[in-house]
Each structure stands twice: as structure tokens, then as C-alpha cells.
Design an enzyme around this catalytic site. Structure first.
Site, PDB file in Angstrom:
ATOM      1  N   CYS A   7       4.393  -7.150   5.136  1.00  0.00           N
ATOM      2  CA  CYS A   7       4.071  -7.791   3.849  1.00  0.00           C
ATOM      3  C   CYS A   7       5.341  -8.359   3.228  1.00  0.00           C
ATOM      4  CB  CYS A   7       3.423  -6.791   2.891  1.00  0.00           C
ATOM      5  SG  CYS A   7       1.916  -6.071   3.520  1.00  0.00           S
ATOM      6  N   CYS A   9       5.550  -2.853  28.405  1.00  0.00           N
ATOM      7  CA  CYS A   9       4.326  -2.050  28.296  1.00  0.00           C
ATOM      8  C   CYS A   9       4.095  -1.239  29.573  1.00  0.00           C
ATOM      9  CB  CYS A   9       3.146  -3.009  28.080  1.00  0.00           C
ATOM     10  SG  CYS A   9       1.567  -2.164  28.012  1.00  0.00           S
ATOM     11  N   CYS A  27       3.574  -3.033  10.594  1.00  0.00           N
ATOM     12  CA  CYS A  27       2.659  -2.600   9.542  1.00  0.00           C
ATOM     13  C   CYS A  27       2.126  -1.207   9.874  1.00  0.00           C
ATOM     14  CB  CYS A  27       1.516  -3.608   9.420  1.00  0.00           C
ATOM     15  SG  CYS A  27       0.412  -3.307   8.036  1.00  0.00           S
ATOM     16  N   CYS A  31       1.038  -6.362  14.820  1.00  0.00           N
ATOM     17  CA  CYS A  31       1.419  -6.148  13.419  1.00  0.00           C
ATOM     18  C   CYS A  31       2.845  -6.582  13.099  1.00  0.00           C
ATOM     19  CB  CYS A  31       1.168  -4.708  12.992  1.00  0.00           C
ATOM     20  SG  CYS A  31       2.372  -3.516  13.579  1.00  0.00           S
ATOM     21  N   HIS A  42       4.780  -6.562  25.409  1.00  0.00           N
ATOM     22  CA  HIS A  42       4.156  -6.884  26.692  1.00  0.00           C
ATOM     23  C   HIS A  42       5.066  -6.538  27.886  1.00  0.00           C
ATOM     24  CE1 HIS A  42       1.565  -9.182  29.362  1.00  0.00           C
ATOM     25  NE2 HIS A  42       2.491 -10.091  29.601  1.00  0.00           N
ATOM     26  N   CYS A  53      -4.856  -3.437  32.264  1.00  0.00           N
ATOM     27  CA  CYS A  53      -4.220  -4.117  31.130  1.00  0.00           C
ATOM     28  C   CYS A  53      -5.291  -4.467  30.084  1.00  0.00           C
ATOM     29  CB  CYS A  53      -3.557  -5.376  31.671  1.00  0.00           C
ATOM     30  SG  CYS A  53      -3.139  -6.572  30.411  1.00  0.00           S
ATOM     31  N   CYS A  86      -2.756  -3.810  21.248  1.00  0.00           N
ATOM     32  CA  CYS A  86      -1.812  -4.112  20.160  1.00  0.00           C
ATOM     33  C   CYS A  86      -2.462  -5.168  19.260  1.00  0.00           C
ATOM     34  CB  CYS A  86      -0.519  -4.638  20.778  1.00  0.00           C
ATOM     35  SG  CYS A  86       0.614  -5.376  19.588  1.00  0.00           S
ATOM     36  N   CYS A 130       0.836  -1.205   0.000  1.00  0.00           N
ATOM     37  CA  CYS A 130       0.000   0.000   0.000  1.00  0.00           C
ATOM     38  C   CYS A 130       0.865   1.246   0.000  1.00  0.00           C
ATOM     39  CB  CYS A 130      -0.900  -0.005   1.226  1.00  0.00           C
ATOM     40  SG  CYS A 130       0.028   0.150   2.768  1.00  0.00           S
ATOM     41  N   CYS A 170      -5.611  -7.799  23.496  1.00  0.00           N
ATOM     42  CA  CYS A 170      -4.267  -7.283  23.204  1.00  0.00           C
ATOM     43  C   CYS A 170      -3.297  -8.404  22.811  1.00  0.00           C
ATOM     44  CB  CYS A 170      -3.722  -6.548  24.423  1.00  0.00           C
ATOM     45  SG  CYS A 170      -2.144  -5.764  24.092  1.00  0.00           S
ATOM     46  N   CYS A 209       4.841   1.645   4.029  1.00  0.00           N
ATOM     47  CA  CYS A 209       6.198   1.598   4.607  1.00  0.00           C
ATOM     48  C   CYS A 209       7.067   2.706   4.014  1.00  0.00           C
ATOM     49  CB  CYS A 209       6.826   0.217   4.400  1.00  0.00           C
ATOM     50  SG  CYS A 209       6.007  -1.052   5.384  1.00  0.00           S
ATOM     51  N   CYS A 267       0.004   2.644  20.013  1.00  0.00           N
ATOM     52  CA  CYS A 267      -1.296   1.982  20.160  1.00  0.00           C
ATOM     53  C   CYS A 267      -1.777   1.900  21.610  1.00  0.00           C
ATOM     54  CB  CYS A 267      -1.225   0.585  19.546  1.00  0.00           C
ATOM     55  SG  CYS A 267      -0.570   0.590  17.874  1.00  0.00           S
ATOM     56  N   CYS A 293       7.963  -0.680  20.034  1.00  0.00           N
ATOM     57  CA  CYS A 293       6.918   0.357  20.145  1.00  0.00           C
ATOM     58  C   CYS A 293       6.887   1.062  21.516  1.00  0.00           C
ATOM     59  CB  CYS A 293       5.545  -0.229  19.824  1.00  0.00           C
ATOM     60  SG  CYS A 293       5.427  -0.813  18.124  1.00  0.00           S
TER      61      CYS A 293
HETATM   62  S1  SF4 Z   1      -1.898  -3.927  27.563  1.00  0.00           S
HETATM   63 FE1  SF4 Z   1      -1.209  -5.636  26.249  1.00  0.00          FE
HETATM   64  S2  SF4 Z   1       1.002  -5.402  26.099  1.00  0.00           S
HETATM   65 FE2  SF4 Z   1       0.322  -4.135  27.811  1.00  0.00          FE
HETATM   66  S3  SF4 Z   1       0.546  -5.450  29.620  1.00  0.00           S
HETATM   67 FE3  SF4 Z   1      -1.549  -5.721  28.884  1.00  0.00          FE
HETATM   68  S4  SF4 Z   1      -1.468  -7.504  27.484  1.00  0.00           S
HETATM   69 FE4  SF4 Z   1       0.645  -6.798  27.795  1.00  0.00          FE
HETATM   70  S1  SF4 Z   2      -0.059  -3.089  16.723  1.00  0.00           S
HETATM   71 FE1  SF4 Z   2       1.442  -3.645  18.337  1.00  0.00          FE
HETATM   72  S2  SF4 Z   2       3.366  -4.065  17.243  1.00  0.00           S
HETATM   73 FE2  SF4 Z   2       2.005  -2.942  15.825  1.00  0.00          FE
HETATM   74  S3  SF4 Z   2       2.525  -0.751  16.089  1.00  0.00           S
HETATM   75 FE3  SF4 Z   2       0.838  -1.169  17.522  1.00  0.00          FE
HETATM   76  S4  SF4 Z   2       1.845  -1.734  19.479  1.00  0.00           S
HETATM   77 FE4  SF4 Z   2       3.399  -1.873  17.842  1.00  0.00          FE
END
Ligand code: SF4
Ligand code: SF4
Length: 320
Positions: A149, A230, A189, A287, A227, A250, A284, A53, A256, A56, A277, A265
Site C-alpha cells: 500500500c 520456486c 502484503c 503481492c 518463480h 507447478c 502466489c 490495515c 500462480c 505491516c 504460499c 519468499c
Molecule cells: S508454482 Fe508458480 S512460482 Fe512456482 S514454478 Fe510454478 S509458476 Fe513458478
Molecule cells: S503472494 Fe507471492 S509474493 Fe506474496 S507472500 Fe505469497 S509467495 Fe510471496
């Protein structure tokens, strides 16, 4: 606009890239020297788009940091890029073909999946992407698959697609082109601009990086899960889960996929570090995962242990 970048300024950019990923001084020096080499024209770069697309490319061109924009658009020798090159038509085709037979070192960046079962689904001029890419894949010093991709097939390879879309590694395997020690995978992505620039700088400054044995993702950017880094992880440990969007806690029970996503990220964030995100309270969607958008049993939101075996996956990655 600056015409020359000094060593001190290269170090500043190297430091910006390294610290944003939580990497050591070693990487600052390697990135600085790699960017210096790229600006000096060794190696050169060529970028082609297959089934993509262009996201990137947009992500890459939105890179921020000291002098980064100027480096990627003016100083680095990108011989061809479909979005930013002025060359069109026969001129563009000639450039790509000339690089295929060049005797100088170059890095070939592929964006998008390759339609293995239907080569004419992706054309460059009158030729298939496949025919244009094979000589480049054979001759390039290094190849970078930019985005999910290009790495794993991603969205074009979604179950049921008729084109047989695959990532670059599967394509090279299919065509018996050596890829070990040459191909680096940079999923997401879209892929993160700093991962592209950091990986390019590493390839140009030091050579082939340490990568995951199976996924070929560079450890420097893809070794840690979203994770464990996070900002909501403390909620996870205490068993405080959001039951609906907007709740504190969470996001695991809202689907997630952070435990299955290996990328930077939480540190680097997106759009120049403005947000990402989970900080925006969205789970999440995984991606960076090899199955992202590919299989219907791996949807954007985690369905449960049957489909998303979090514990197994963590064990699998950490046992290496
Ligand atoms: S929000 Fe998602 S990445 Fe963050 S602690 Fe919870 S499960 Fe893990
Ligand atoms: S979907 Fe997950 S891996 Fe992809 S940009 Fe968001 S937090 Fe990062």
C-alpha cells in the site's frame, strides 16, 4: 532480559539476516553495524500509518531471530509508532511535530497508502495525514515505504476507490518533494519483517542501497523472482502442471503469479520460516507486484498472457 548487545551478538543477528536472504558476508557486517547504530540512536525512527490495515506493523512486530524482538521493541529509538508507543492524543501529536523540526537524522517509515484526492480520508488527530507527513518527508534522511500500500497504493488504491490513494513515491512526486536517493520501497502484503529490519540496518550502517531504478526496491531483497527460486520450478520446466488444487506440479495453470513477483519468499518464507504460499500449495497472488490489488485486469490469480505477460515482464526486469 539483556541490557546491552555485544558486537559478537550484533554480528550474529547480521549473519541471521544476511544468510536468510542468501546474501554475502559483506551484508552481515553492514547489518551488524547498522543495528548497532540504530541501538545507539543514530538515526532515529518514526513510523506513521496512513490508509492501512496495520498488517505491516503486525508483521514487523512478529519478527524473529536472535535478540530481534528486544532490539525493535526496547533498544532501537523509535520515537513514535501508532501501535507500540505509549504516547496518545496531544502528546503523540507533539512528538510527531517535534520530529518534523528536529535537527537529528531520522528514518521515516510510512505504512499504508495516502489519499491524494481526499486528504480527510486519513486523519491523525485533527490534522490530515498529508499535513503531518509532508514536513517529515521533507526533513527525513531516508524514507521507507513499508508494504505494497505504501509503495504502490495496494488495496486502498483498488480501481474505483474515491480517495485517490497512492504510494509514497507518487505522493512525493505530486508534492515536488525529492525522493531519489532517499525513498526505499519495501513491498509485499504485508511486508516481510526481515526486509524492514534488513533495509533499516542497511540505511543506518551503509546508507542508501542499490535499488531498482523504477520501483526503488532494494536489490538485496527484491532482485529475484519467486518463480526461478520456486521448489516447484522443476515441474514448470518439465511441463508438469497441477490441474486442480492439491495436485502435484507447478501451479502456473491455477493462476500462480510467481513469475511476476520479485521477492525472497522461497528463501525466507513466513512466520519464522515455517511455511509460505507455494509450499502450502497456494498459487502466489503477486503481492509484491506494483499492480497488486489495484487494477481489475490484474486479479489475484493469473488470467493469461493478455493480462499477465510473463515473458515480457521477465525480459523487462533482466535486461537492466
Ligand atoms: S508454482 Fe508458480 S512460482 Fe512456482 S514454478 Fe510454478 S509458476 Fe513458478
Ligand atoms: S503472494 Fe507471492 S509474493 Fe506474496 S507472500 Fe505469497 S509467495 Fe510471496
Amino acid at each position: 532480559m539483556k541490557k546491552n548487545i555485544s558486537r559478537r551478538e550484533f554480528l550474529k543477528i547480521g549473519g541471521y539476516l544476511a544468510t536468510g536472504f542468501g546474501l554475502s558476508q559483506y551484508y552481515t557486517d553492514v547489518f551488524a553495524s547498522g543495528l548497532n547504530n540504530l541501538v545507539s540512536g543514530t538515526p532515529k525512527i518514526i513510523w506513521l500509518q496512513a490508509q492501512s490495515c496495520s498488517g505491516c506493523s503486525v508483521s514487523f512486530l512478529n519478527a524473529n531471530g536472535p535478540y530481534i524482538q528486544q532490539i525493535i521493541t526496547e533498544l532501537v529509538s523509535i520515537m513514535f509508532h501508532p501501535t507500540i508507543s505509549a504516547a496518545q492524543g496531544d502528546v503523540a501529536i507533539d512528538i510527531i511535530k517535534n520530529v518534523s523540526s528536529a535537527d537529528f537524522p531520522f528514518i521515516f517509515i510510512v505504512e499504508g497508502a495516502i489519499p491524494l484526492d481526499m486528504p480527510k480520508a486519513c486523519m491523525i488527530g485533527e490534522e490530515t495525514f498529508e499535513d503531518m507527513a509532508i514536513p517529515l518527508l521533507k526533513r527525513a534522511k531516508y524514507i521507507m515505504a513499508a508494504g505494497t500500500c505504501a509503495t504502490y497504493g495496494g488495496i486502498p488504491s483498488a480501481e474505483g476507490n474515491p480517495t485517490g490513494a497512492v504510494g509514497v513515491m507518487d505522493f512525493m512526486k505530486n508534492k515536488n518533494i525529492p525522493y531519489k536517493g532517499r525513498l526505499v520501497n519495501c513491498p509485499l502484503c504485508p511486508t516481510h519483517p526481515a526486509s524492514i529490519i534488513g533495509t533499516l540496518a542497511y540505511l543506518a550502517g551503509k546508507g542508501y542501497p542499490d535499488v531498482d531504478e523504477k520501483l526503488l526496491t532494494p536489490h538485496m531483497f527484491y532482485a529475484h523472482s519467486v518463480h526461478y527460486n520456486c521448489p516447484r520450478y522443476h515441474f514448470y520446466e518439465k511441463g508438469i502442471f497441477a490441474d486442480k488444487f492439491g495436485d502435484e506440479g507447478c501451479l502456473f495453470k491455477l493462476g500462480c503469479l510467481g513469475p511476476l513477483s520479485y521477492t525472497t519468499c522461497p528463501w525466507r518464507q513466513w512466520n519464522g520460516g515455517i511455511n509460505w504460499c507455494i509450499r502450502a500449495a497456494a498459487p502466489c497472488i503477486g503481492c509484491s507486484h506494483p499492480y497488486f490489488a489495484k487494477f481489475k485486469d490484474f486479479p489475484f490469480y493469473r488470467k493469461g498472457e493478455k493480462y499477465h505477460q510473463v515473458k515480457y515482464q521477465e525480459k523487462d526486469r533482466t535486461s537492466k
